[in-house]
Design an enzyme around this catalytic site. Structure first.
Site, PDB file in Angstrom:
ATOM      1  N   GLY A 255      27.229  36.130  41.175  1.00 40.48           N
ATOM      2  CA  GLY A 255      25.799  36.053  40.899  1.00 40.48           C
ATOM      3  C   GLY A 255      25.426  36.997  39.774  1.00 40.48           C
ATOM      4  O   GLY A 255      26.253  37.775  39.299  1.00 40.48           O
TER       5      GLY A 255
ATOM      6  N   CYS B 290      33.052  38.830  42.574  1.00 40.24           N
ATOM      7  CA  CYS B 290      32.108  39.300  41.564  1.00 40.24           C
ATOM      8  C   CYS B 290      30.897  39.994  42.204  1.00 40.24           C
ATOM      9  O   CYS B 290      31.048  41.053  42.787  1.00 40.24           O
ATOM     10  CB  CYS B 290      31.707  38.155  40.646  1.00 40.24           C
ATOM     11  SG  CYS B 290      30.964  38.693  39.080  1.00 40.24           S
TER      12      CYS B 290
ATOM     13  N   GLY C  77      28.692  42.959  34.506  1.00 41.96           N
ATOM     14  CA  GLY C  77      28.221  44.122  33.773  1.00 41.96           C
ATOM     15  C   GLY C  77      28.069  45.352  34.652  1.00 41.96           C
ATOM     16  O   GLY C  77      27.721  46.422  34.156  1.00 41.96           O
TER      17      GLY C  77
ATOM     18  N   HIS D  21      37.178  36.450  38.611  1.00 47.86           N
ATOM     19  CA  HIS D  21      36.923  35.076  39.061  1.00 47.86           C
ATOM     20  C   HIS D  21      38.227  34.312  39.271  1.00 47.86           C
ATOM     21  O   HIS D  21      38.748  33.692  38.343  1.00 47.86           O
ATOM     22  CB  HIS D  21      36.046  34.346  38.044  1.00 47.86           C
ATOM     23  CG  HIS D  21      34.617  34.759  38.073  1.00 47.86           C
ATOM     24  ND1 HIS D  21      33.652  34.073  38.781  1.00 47.86           N
ATOM     25  CD2 HIS D  21      33.987  35.809  37.506  1.00 47.86           C
ATOM     26  CE1 HIS D  21      32.480  34.680  38.645  1.00 47.86           C
ATOM     27  NE2 HIS D  21      32.659  35.739  37.876  1.00 47.86           N
TER      28      HIS D  21
ATOM     29  N   GLU E 219      38.623  31.560  40.611  1.00 47.20           N
ATOM     30  CA  GLU E 219      38.438  30.107  40.543  1.00 47.20           C
ATOM     31  C   GLU E 219      38.664  29.554  39.145  1.00 47.20           C
ATOM     32  O   GLU E 219      38.496  28.359  38.901  1.00 47.20           O
ATOM     33  CB  GLU E 219      37.041  29.717  41.039  1.00 47.20           C
ATOM     34  CG  GLU E 219      35.906  29.950  40.066  1.00 47.20           C
ATOM     35  CD  GLU E 219      35.402  31.375  40.036  1.00 47.20           C
ATOM     36  OE1 GLU E 219      34.438  31.656  39.304  1.00 47.20           O
ATOM     37  OE2 GLU E 219      35.976  32.225  40.741  1.00 47.20           O
TER      38      GLU E 219
END
Length: 369
Positions: free
Chosen positions: A233, A260, A304, A344, A346
């Site tokens: 997100g 994440c 970030g 990530h 995925e």
């Protein structure tokens, strides 16, 4: 059409808009991927940001419906050295320019992206304003400085689903219960979820029910899932309201896998803290070391903020680190069936090195039966 790119530090660059007139404010960042721009654009984690691609030629393979990672494009602007207006790919069903216009994203080309990337690397990700309408440099710099920024903001509220849905037949479908047929029932918290996470869970034999970000833990437990997935997100994890408490209430009760922002929220639930990285990690070529096996994975990343490993309790073990800056990339709880990674697995876009983490989640659920 002439466009000015104004940063809060006073830097102003001149480019061209290939999507028409407009003005946008956001945090300006860069991504080092050579391809995968459609996956980047449809990643909800880019909400509130303006993305600069370091690879110079973008748009050459167009847009297609299969590579969507959500139902919309999320950055406020998309910047590149040179836009390729005529796609050449058998899968293309449209152009990048038309896609950006459909979702109101400014497309900017014709400036020195290497210079902008060097500025961001040196001074950090900054607030910025891009405009074809206001061509006063002083005015735009002032607008950039006055933009609220991402720190402390709840950006998840802008992207999370308003109601539960299932992942069925390769796509989202209305529903409030688990679809039939899977070996494992998984509740996926939507903090800005990417479709490929749901695709892989389904391929691994999971029946997936996606729920809003602030769904109470009691409601999740009442569904009696085999596991809980915490998605990626946007924005500052410390600014997200009404989530940490629910994750904390689920610890030890069900296997948990976070990616994440889900990883960061899990870190906060452990009692840790997060901080903002200077310019973040965004691209499909980030090296990460698995401290348990010694293997190095090349990973896809977009974040970030980062969990501070010094803030974690003794019950949490660091499992992965970034080889570029040593930052925390993965952790697991020593007592509860819970683990997470900052990157990530995925692979959308990016390499497939870390897909094994979904199998690890499956193993945790098998072990709890």
């Amino acid at each position: 059409m002439k466009a000015l790119i104004a940063l809060e530090d006073g830097t102003v660059l001149t480019g061209r808009s290939f999507t028409g007139a407009g003005e946008a404010a956001g945090e300006i960042v860069f991504n080092t991927s050579m391809s995968g721009y459609q996956e980047i654009l449809t990643d909800p984690s880019y909400t509130g940001q303006m993305v600069t691609m370091t690879y110079p030629l973008i748009g050459n393979y167009g847009i297609n419906p299969e590579d969507m990672e959500s139902a919309a494009a999320h950055p406020r602007a998309f910047l590149m050295r040179e836009y390729q207006a005529v796609p050449s790919n058998y899968r293309a069903s449209g152009t990048l320019a038309d896609f950006l216009c459909k979702f109101g994203v400014l497309g900017i080309e014709g400036f020195d992206t290497r210079m902008l990337t060097r500025i961001i690397r040196k001074r950090g990700a900054m607030k910025a304003v891009i405009s074809t309408e206001d061509l006063s440099e002083a005015s735009l710099v002032e607008k950039a400085r006055n933009w609220a920024g991402l720190v402390g903001q709840d950006m998840v509220a802008n992207v999370s689903t308003a109601r539960s849905y299932t992942w069925s037949n390769g796509g989202p479908a209305a529903g409030h219960t688990f679809p039939a047929g899977g070996r494992f029932k998984v509740v996926a918290y939507d903090f800005g979820i990417k479709y490929n996470q749901l695709r892989i869970l389904a391929e691994k034999g999971c029946s997936v029910l996606v729920v809003p970000a602030k769904t109470p833990a009691a409601e999740v437990l009442a569904l009696n899932p085999d596991g809980v997935f915490l998605s990626n997100g946007p924005g500052d994890p410390a600014g997200v309201e009404g989530v940490v408490e629910n994750i904390r209430a689920l610890l030890g009760k069900k296997p948990i896998f976070g990616i994440c922002l889900g990883h960061q929220m899990l870190g906060l639930a452990y009692g840790g803290t997060t901080f903002k990285l200077k310019f973040g990690h965004r691209g499909g070529n980030q090296p990460v070391k698995d401290l348990q096996t010694g293997k190095v994975e090349i990973t896809s990343q977009n974040h970030g903020f980062c969990v501070d490993p010094q803030s974690l309790p003794a019950s949490v073990e660091v499992t992965h680190i970034n080889l570029n800056d040593g930052s925390l990339e993965g952790m697991r709880h020593k007592e509860y069936p819970a683990f997470s990674v900052q990157y990530h697995p995925e692979h959308a876009p990016g390499p497939h090195d870390a897909v094994y983490l979904f199998d690890r989640f499956i193993g945790l659920m098998e072990g709890r039966r």
